[in-house]
Motif scaffolding. Structure first.
Motif, short mmCIF file in Angstrom:
data_model
loop_
_atom_site.label_atom_id
_atom_site.label_comp_id
_atom_site.label_asym_id
_atom_site.label_seq_id
_atom_site.Cartn_x
_atom_site.Cartn_y
_atom_site.Cartn_z
N VAL A 1 0.84 -1.19 0.00
CA VAL A 1 0.00 0.00 0.00
C VAL A 1 0.88 1.25 0.00
O VAL A 1 0.63 2.20 -0.74
CB VAL A 1 -0.93 0.01 1.23
N LEU A 2 1.93 1.23 0.81
CA LEU A 2 2.84 2.37 0.87
C LEU A 2 3.53 2.57 -0.48
O LEU A 2 3.70 3.71 -0.95
CB LEU A 2 3.89 2.17 1.97
N HIS A 3 3.91 1.49 -1.10
CA HIS A 3 4.57 1.58 -2.41
C HIS A 3 3.61 2.18 -3.45
O HIS A 3 4.00 3.04 -4.25
CB HIS A 3 5.04 0.20 -2.86
N ALA A 4 2.35 1.73 -3.42
CA ALA A 4 1.37 2.25 -4.38
C ALA A 4 1.12 3.74 -4.15
O ALA A 4 1.01 4.52 -5.10
CB ALA A 4 0.07 1.47 -4.26
N LEU A 5 1.04 4.16 -2.88
CA LEU A 5 0.80 5.56 -2.59
C LEU A 5 2.00 6.42 -2.99
O LEU A 5 1.85 7.51 -3.54
CB LEU A 5 0.51 5.75 -1.09
#
Length: 590
Positions: A455-459
């Protein structure tokens, strides 16, 4: 220029006795703004109403060949025009300020009521109704409040013009003095029919908005079962009802607007005709007729303001009535001043179902009915308003203390309930995690426990402006750029970060794949060690990690133990968890 911050910190208590009383209170709360707007309206309207006087003097000076009189008249025209222009600018500025203040005040009142009622609001008022009150109704109330100052200016200007004309020519003055109120009153018979038709239109609009909100919320499910066309037909029918009701309202509204043009025009024609007869008979100079004509023609503007006031009053009264109905809702529980003693050491017990979550343990709750599970999860947080006509229920107890007897803020600090569809507000990741917390769990640990790496990577990849700082990554409205599972994990991390003494989670991993769910179950158990955690779930991966699993069937806790024990000993439990062929229980009441 100094700016006044809006909205005010405290909107104050509203008058909920009647729609009229509510509108009066909103007006009274901005006395200074109303007085200023009235003064600027008098400056603008008075300047315009007085313009015919120097024009008439200029014509008279021209007839008499008085060059000095012409220049004096021209100077007076310029002065009055400047004053009127300045008044118009100041009036517009103050009117906008009054409109914004009234709108902000009503929105604050509605938002605070929604916060106090919590989820109980949706059970007592349709979602579309709340959306309509917070949108269109607020704007119509603010329009009426803003218009009041202009109405005062119009009435005072009419009286001043009438007095001036009476002083010059009593006959014409009587026409002006009596004609304006007669014409104004003639517009009001249409107010009642318009108000009734508009209220019906407003009711249909609320239903259509509710249907649209429900459709958008369940769009993915609708696509999955092929129900889009059915809901489209329902919304098409609802929108046609709104259209038909709006057309009926528009017919009356068009008559009201036609009156605002026709009646003032007839009034000016009548006064001018009577004045022309006086000039023809030698009883009135031409210059005086010009001044009287100009002043009378100007009175068409106050008449339009009064006509607009009739329209604004009719819609504002309907909107205020609906707003009062929402603001009049009350919680059925009455919090006392009981205090929770060390909530982290007390068991959480629901006397209605017999469910008990032991202090410091991870308790899983299995229900055959998802709706019952959601309602029970909400009950465990305490302070759930009963539906209208429903008898009060026994309060959930934490450590021997009734949660309903504890102040609401203290109960919310002790028990945090995360529902099936947690909301992610737009903003940065840092703002999302800027929540009250114990400080025991760092942000990084909360994100790790919820397995938010991807999720952090996508954000981060979707926020070029973050400059390598993942906490600066932006989240779109309601997290729509993320998948359902990613939204669930961010919400779970936020709840873990808050670190309440008791955390209640309703299906926190329903949209997550099995591998990630298994890792989340392990992370949740570790990070919540020593804290009371209740998880409503039917996934074996979560249930196997629980210290204790409780089966709720028929509205009562019927079995408790470890996951493996219940799978072997309880056919009903196995039917829910393993999806066996045994029929599920009927809908349970919460």
């Amino acid at each position: 220029m100094l700016l006044t911050p809006l909205p005010p910190a405290d909107p104050g208590p509203p008058d909920l006795g009647s729609p009229e009383g509510f509108l009066r209170r909103i007006r009274r709360d901005q006395r200074r703004g109303q007085v200023l707007a009235t003064c600027w309206a008098l400056l603008e309207m008075g300047g315009r109403a007085a313009l015919p006087l120097p024009l008439g003097l200029g014509v008279q000076a021209a007839v008499e060949g008085d060059a000095g009189g012409i220049w004096r008249a021209a100077a007076l025209v310029l002065l009055l025009a400047a004053l009127s222009s300045a008044g118009a600018v100041l009036l517009h500025r103050q009117a906008i300020w009054n409109w914004i203040q009234a709108a902000c005040q009503v929105r604050q009142l509605v938002a605070r009521k929604a916060a106090v009622l919590g989820s109980g609001l949706a059970r007592r008022v349709a979602t579309g109704e709340v959306v309509a009150v917070g949108g269109g109704d607020v704007e119509r109330i603010a329009w009426y409040v803003e218009l009041i100052a202009r109405v005062r200016g119009a009435v005072i200007t009419w009286l001043a013009v009438s007095a001036a004309v009476i002083a010059v020519q009593p006959g014409l003055g009587v026409w002006v003095l009596l004609g304006v109120p007669v014409l104004s009153v003639s517009m009001w018979p249409l107010v009642g029919p318009f108000e009734r038709r508009y209220e019906r239109q407003r009711a249909f609009g609320g239903k259509a908005t509710e249907l649209a909100a429900d459709t958008v919320a369940g769009l993915r499910v609708l696509r999955g079962i092929g129900g889009e066309e059915l809901f489209l037909q329902r919304y098409r029918a609802a929108s046609q009802e709104v259209r038909a009701a709006a057309v009926r309202s528009a017919r009356v509204q068009s008559l009201m607007q036609a009156q605002q043009v026709l009646l003032p025009g007839l009034f000016v024609v009548g006064v001018t005709w009577y004045g022309a007869r006086l000039v023809a008979s030698g009883e009135l100079p031409v210059s005086t007729l010009i001044a009287v004509y100009g002043a009378t023609a100007y009175l068409a503007a106050p008449l339009r303001v009064l006509g607009e006031a009739a329209h604004a009053w009719s819609v504002a009264r309907v909107s205020a009535g609906r707003t009062v109905r929402v603001l009049s809702l009350r919680r059925t529980d009455a919090p006392g001043d009981a205090a929770l003693i060390r909530p982290e050491k007390g068991d959480l017990h629901d006397p209605e179902t017999g469910l008990t979550a032991r202090a410091g343990e991870l308790t899983a709750v299995v229900c055959g009915d998802p709706d019952f599970a959601g309602a029970l999860a909400e009950r465990l947080g305490g302070h759930v308003p009963a539906a209208d006509g429903e008898a009060p229920r026994p309060s959930v107890r934490l450590g021997g203390t009734d949660l309903d007897a504890v102040p609401l803020a203290e109960a919310r600090e002790a028990v945090l309930v995360q529902d099936k569809e947690p909301v992610l507000l737009s903003g940065t990741l840092a703002e999302l995690f800027d929540v009250p917390s114990s400080g025991r769990v760092p942000v990084a640990e909360a994100l790790a426990a919820a397995r938010c790496d991807d999720v952090l990577h996508a954000l981060a990849s979707g926020s070029p402006g973050a400059d390598g700082d993942v906490m600066g990554a932006r989240i779109t409205e309601r997290g729509r750029s993320l998948s359902g599972g990613q939204r669930q994990r961010l919400a779970l991390a936020r709840s873990v970060l808050a670190d309440p003494p008791v955390l209640v989670l309703d299906e926190p991993t329903s949209a997550v794949d099995a591998h990630t769910e298994s890792r989340i179950a392990a992370g949740l158990r570790d990070v919540r060690a020593g804290r009371t955690t209740v998880v409503f779930a039917t996934s074996p991966l979560l249930l196997d990690r629980a210290d204790r699993v409780v089966l709720v069937r028929g509205g009562r806790a019927v079995a408790a133990g470890r996951h493996g024990e219940l799978m072997r000993a309880e056919p009903a439990y196995r039917a829910v968890v393993a999806r066996d062929e045994e029929p599920l229980p009927v809908k349970e009441r919460v």
